[in-house]
Structures are given as structure tokens and as C-alpha cells.
Motif scaffolding. Structure first.
Motif, PDB file in Angstrom:
ATOM      1  N   GLY A 200      30.298  14.830  39.700  1.00  0.00           N
ATOM      2  CA  GLY A 200      31.707  14.499  40.478  1.00  0.00           C
ATOM      3  C   GLY A 200      31.686  13.125  41.149  1.00  0.00           C
ATOM      4  O   GLY A 200      31.167  12.258  40.732  1.00  0.00           O
ATOM      5  N   ALA A 201      32.633  13.057  42.117  1.00  0.00           N
ATOM      6  CA  ALA A 201      33.208  11.915  42.546  1.00  0.00           C
ATOM      7  C   ALA A 201      31.688  11.367  43.528  1.00  0.00           C
ATOM      8  O   ALA A 201      31.251  11.912  44.045  1.00  0.00           O
ATOM      9  CB  ALA A 201      34.230  11.923  43.606  1.00  0.00           C
ATOM     10  N   PRO A 202      31.541  10.135  43.439  1.00  0.00           N
ATOM     11  CA  PRO A 202      30.229   9.452  44.257  1.00  0.00           C
ATOM     12  C   PRO A 202      30.770   9.497  45.613  1.00  0.00           C
ATOM     13  O   PRO A 202      31.927   9.377  45.969  1.00  0.00           O
ATOM     14  CB  PRO A 202      30.214   8.214  43.663  1.00  0.00           C
ATOM     15  N   PRO A 203      29.665   9.316  46.850  1.00  0.00           N
ATOM     16  CA  PRO A 203      29.905   9.117  47.936  1.00  0.00           C
ATOM     17  C   PRO A 203      30.488   7.486  48.180  1.00  0.00           C
ATOM     18  O   PRO A 203      30.527   6.805  47.252  1.00  0.00           O
ATOM     19  CB  PRO A 203      28.725   9.190  48.899  1.00  0.00           C
ATOM     20  N   HIS A 204      31.115   7.420  49.235  1.00  0.00           N
ATOM     21  CA  HIS A 204      31.403   5.945  49.599  1.00  0.00           C
ATOM     22  C   HIS A 204      30.032   5.410  50.300  1.00  0.00           C
ATOM     23  O   HIS A 204      29.549   5.947  51.084  1.00  0.00           O
ATOM     24  CB  HIS A 204      32.289   5.998  50.799  1.00  0.00           C
ATOM     25  N   PHE A 205      29.745   4.239  49.563  1.00  0.00           N
ATOM     26  CA  PHE A 205      28.480   3.723  50.075  1.00  0.00           C
ATOM     27  C   PHE A 205      28.864   2.151  50.835  1.00  0.00           C
ATOM     28  O   PHE A 205      29.593   1.733  50.238  1.00  0.00           O
ATOM     29  CB  PHE A 205      27.609   3.154  48.836  1.00  0.00           C
ATOM     30  N   ASP A 206      27.983   2.023  51.721  1.00  0.00           N
ATOM     31  CA  ASP A 206      28.170   0.890  52.439  1.00  0.00           C
ATOM     32  C   ASP A 206      27.435  -0.237  51.953  1.00  0.00           C
ATOM     33  O   ASP A 206      27.637  -1.649  52.268  1.00  0.00           O
ATOM     34  CB  ASP A 206      28.108   0.776  53.939  1.00  0.00           C
ATOM     35  N   SER A 207      26.538  -0.135  51.144  1.00  0.00           N
ATOM     36  CA  SER A 207      25.725  -1.389  50.505  1.00  0.00           C
ATOM     37  C   SER A 207      24.862  -0.668  49.261  1.00  0.00           C
ATOM     38  O   SER A 207      24.944   0.586  48.923  1.00  0.00           O
ATOM     39  CB  SER A 207      24.805  -1.643  51.431  1.00  0.00           C
TER      40      SER A 207
END
Length: 378
Positions: A200-207
Motif C-alpha cells: 500500500g501507500a507509505p506514510p508521510h515521513f518527516d525524515s
């Protein structure tokens, strides 16, 4: 769309593009019987001695699947030549064993369960760990690798790619048939694949650190045996210094595979050169957008990644093209990409063309014959 309270830092050394980003493509195919169009469990025979070819040909998880991988390219003409050479090599070798090569996200005829696995300790362990998830794992994708200088750049680009995943899935949809029937979906492969816990689509990551922490937690949970089993639609490659986009069905033709590669590279280059904050699409909205894209392809409505409103998929594709146009022009790919998208809108995606092949006489073996002919490079 909601944008997170924290803004992600743009990788300082990549806020401008001085040269073309590198790109590579992996393609997965099924082998079918020359006489019936049913799946042919002959990957081992077809790939025997393949190391003598000047192309990278490999087995996949099922005995009726084969895979090719291009080298590292900066020029789309060179990429096209490599993908065409690999397809020709596989077609030639398959013919020696009364088999044909078909570029389809799911097999049209002859799927048997459980999947006859390639004799590999890794694949057998996967079957043991994942149970019935491997019983019908007969799906083929197109994976685009973009070379980026560091992990922070990869995460930054991943976040920019994330809102466009439904559009890319819709454009590459090429798997309407499953178990000898029409699923009602343009990309049934995506639906099948999304049963896996790490897909599935990955999460949004900040780093990058946040990404690696999540990956470690997933492996520790047992949902993945190792980093190579993190199957998100976008991931940091476990084996190459690249960002890997895995959302699309295998492309019906070489030209469409190159179109996908050029478009993905242009998104990456546009993200890095603009330095804009990525749109943080809420997970629930992205999930339904992916479902709409898998069901309708380019023919229906998608979810606009900026407004969140239902919008014709073709309109969203046009918005994407406008956004990346400067980088497509910089790479010399604009005319090729616009022509390719125009053909998809006029002639239909791979899924639409498979259905047209069936509609002529109502025969699934006609679909297989069409796929085999379409797979061969011109």
C-alpha cells in the motif's frame, strides 16, 4: 488537503538540478503456453543460461514468472533500448520451450492455486510465514528506480510522489482479468497485492530516521522477514541506492514503461528543484483514491491531491503534466510524455485494451494472444 504542522526540510544539496537523475526499470512477466494461453511453469528452463545475454534476466516467486532489469540510465532512448532487448531475449528463450511472454498485471487464463513457487529458500519461508497470501501470488509489476544522493532526498521525493500514486496507478492499470473472468477493476493486481501487511501507500515521513524506525518496527513485528519485504508503493530500495516506485502494473509495451519512468523521474526532479513542501494527504483519503484508481483507471474519477474533491482522472493527469513540464523539457522528454499520455487517453490503458480484445469475440484466449503480440517490442 491537510498539511502537517511540521514542515520537512529540503535537502540543501539538492534544491537545484544540475544534471539528469538516473533511472532504472524492473519488469515482471508471465509465461503462457503457446498452444492454449494458460500459464506455463517454465521459468527455470527459459532462464537457463540467461547469464550469457547482455541483459539482466531473473526468476520471480512463481515458476511461470520472469523478470528483467535495466541498467542505470539517464537517457530515455537508452532505457527503451535496454527494455526492448530484455523483452526480445525473453521472447526468444520462451519460444524454445513452447511458451510465450505476456506483459499483464494478472494472468488471464490458467491460474492454479497454490502458486507453484520457484525453488528458493526465501520463497518457501515466505509461504510458511505468510500462509495463504502466497497461494495466488501471480501478479506482475513495473518498478521504477530513481537514483538520489542521500536518504533525506529520497524521503523528500517519496513524500512528493505520494499524492500522485493514484494517478500513476490509473495510468498504468493493466490487469482487469483474474480466475478466467473480468474483475470489474482496471488494476486487480493492486487489489490482490494490498492484502499483504506491508503493501500500500507509505506514510508521510518527516525524515529518513523516521522511515528507518518504522521499517525496524515492521520487521520486528514479523509482518516482514527483512527490509526487502517492505512492499510499500514507494520505498527506499533495500538493494540499490535508489528510491523505488512499485505501484504500477507491468507496462503493456516498452513505450509505456519508458513513459512511466520519464514521468516518475520528472516528479522527483520537480520536487527537488522547487523545494516546495509536500502535500500531506490524509491516509484515509489516499486509501480511497487508490481504490478508485484501481477500479476505474483513467476512465473514471480520481481524488484531486490538492483539493480532495472527486475529479476526472484525466484532469488530474493533466495537472500533473503541467506541474512537471519544466523538468520534462529539461530532460528532453516532454514531447514523448505528452504523446504517451494522449495515446492512453485516446486508446485506453492496458486494462481498457485487454477488454476491447475480449469484446471482439468474447474469448479470453483472444486477450492472451493480444497481450503476447503487444508485449513484443516494435
Amino acid at each position: 488537503m491537510h498539511v502537517g504542522s511540521r514542515t520537512q526540510a529540503v535537502p540543501a544539496q539538492r534544491t537545484s538540478i544540475d544534471g539528469l537523475l538516473t533511472v532504472g526499470v524492473e519488469e515482471e512477466f508471465v509465461l503462457v503456453e503457446a498452444s492454449t494461453g494458460h500459464l506455463a511453469n517454465r521459468a527455470k528452463e527459459v532462464l537457463a543460461g540467461a547469464d550469457r545475454y547482455e541483459v539482466d534476466l531473473q526468476p520471480e516467486i512463481a515458476q511461470y514468472q520472469v523478470e528483467s532489469a535495466s541498467g542505470i540510465c539517464t537517457d530515455m532512448t537508452a532505457l527503451r533500448d535496454e527494455l526492448a532487448a530484455a523483452r526480445r531475449a525473453l521472447i526468444e528463450r520462451a519460444a524454445r520451450h513452447d511458451a510465450r511472454l505476456a506483459a499483464t498485471g494478472t494472468p488471464v487464463l490458467g491460474l492454479t492455486m497454490p502458486t507453484p513457487l520457484t525453488n528458493s529458500p526465501r520463497y518457501h519461508r515466505m509461504a510458511q510465514e505468510m500462509g495463504a497470501l502466497t497461494n495466488d501470488l501471480a501478479i506482475c509489476g513495473c518498478h521504477v528506480h530513481i537514483g538520489l544522493p542521500d536518504d533525506e532526498s529520497k524521503i523528500f521525493v517519496s513524500n512528493h510522489l505520494r499524492p500522485w500514486l493514484p494517478t500513476i496507478l490509473a495510468m498504468g492499470a493493466n490487469s482487469p482479468y483474474w480466475l478466467d473472468g473480468d474483475t470489474g477493476y482496471a488494476s486487480w493486481r493492486y487489489v490482490v497485492w494490498n492484502r499483504w501487511p506491508t503493501s500500500g501507500a507509505p506514510p508521510h515521513f518527516d525524515s529518513a530516521a523516521e522511515y528507518y524506525s518504522a521499517r525496524e518496527e515492521i520487521v520486528a513485528s514479523g509482518a516482514a522477514m527483512d527490509a526487502g519485504m517492505l512492499y510499500w508503493d514507494i520505498r527506499l530500495s533495500a538493494n540499490h541506492p535508489t528510491l523505488e516506485l512499485r505501484v504500477s502494473d507491468v507496462a503493456p509495451t516498452v513505450e509505456e514503461a519508458v513513459l512511466m519512468a520519464a514521468l516518475v523521474r520528472a516528479i522527483a526532479a520537480t520536487a527537488l528543484s522547487s523545494g516546495a513542501t509536500p502535500v500531506k494527504v490524509p491516509p484515509h483519503l489516499l486509501k480511497v483514491a487508490m481504490w478508485r484508481a484501481a477500479r476505474d483507471g483513467l476512465a473514471g474519477f480520481g481524488i484531486d491531491p490538492v483539493t480532495g474533491a472527486p475529479t476526472p482522472a484525466s484532469t488530474i493527469a493533466a495537472s500533473l503534466l503541467r506541474w512537471v513540464r519544466p523538468m520534462l523539457e529539461f530532460a528532453g522528454d516532454y514531447e514523448m510524455v505528452t504523446d504517451g499520455i494522449d495515446r492512453l487517453l485516446l486508446d485506453g490503458t492496458g486494462a481498457a485494451r485487454q477488454r476491447r480484445a475480449f469484446a471482439r469475440r468474447g474469448r479470453l484466449d483472444d486477450v492472451v494472444g493480444f497481450l503476447v503480440a503487444q508485449t513484443a517490442p516494435a
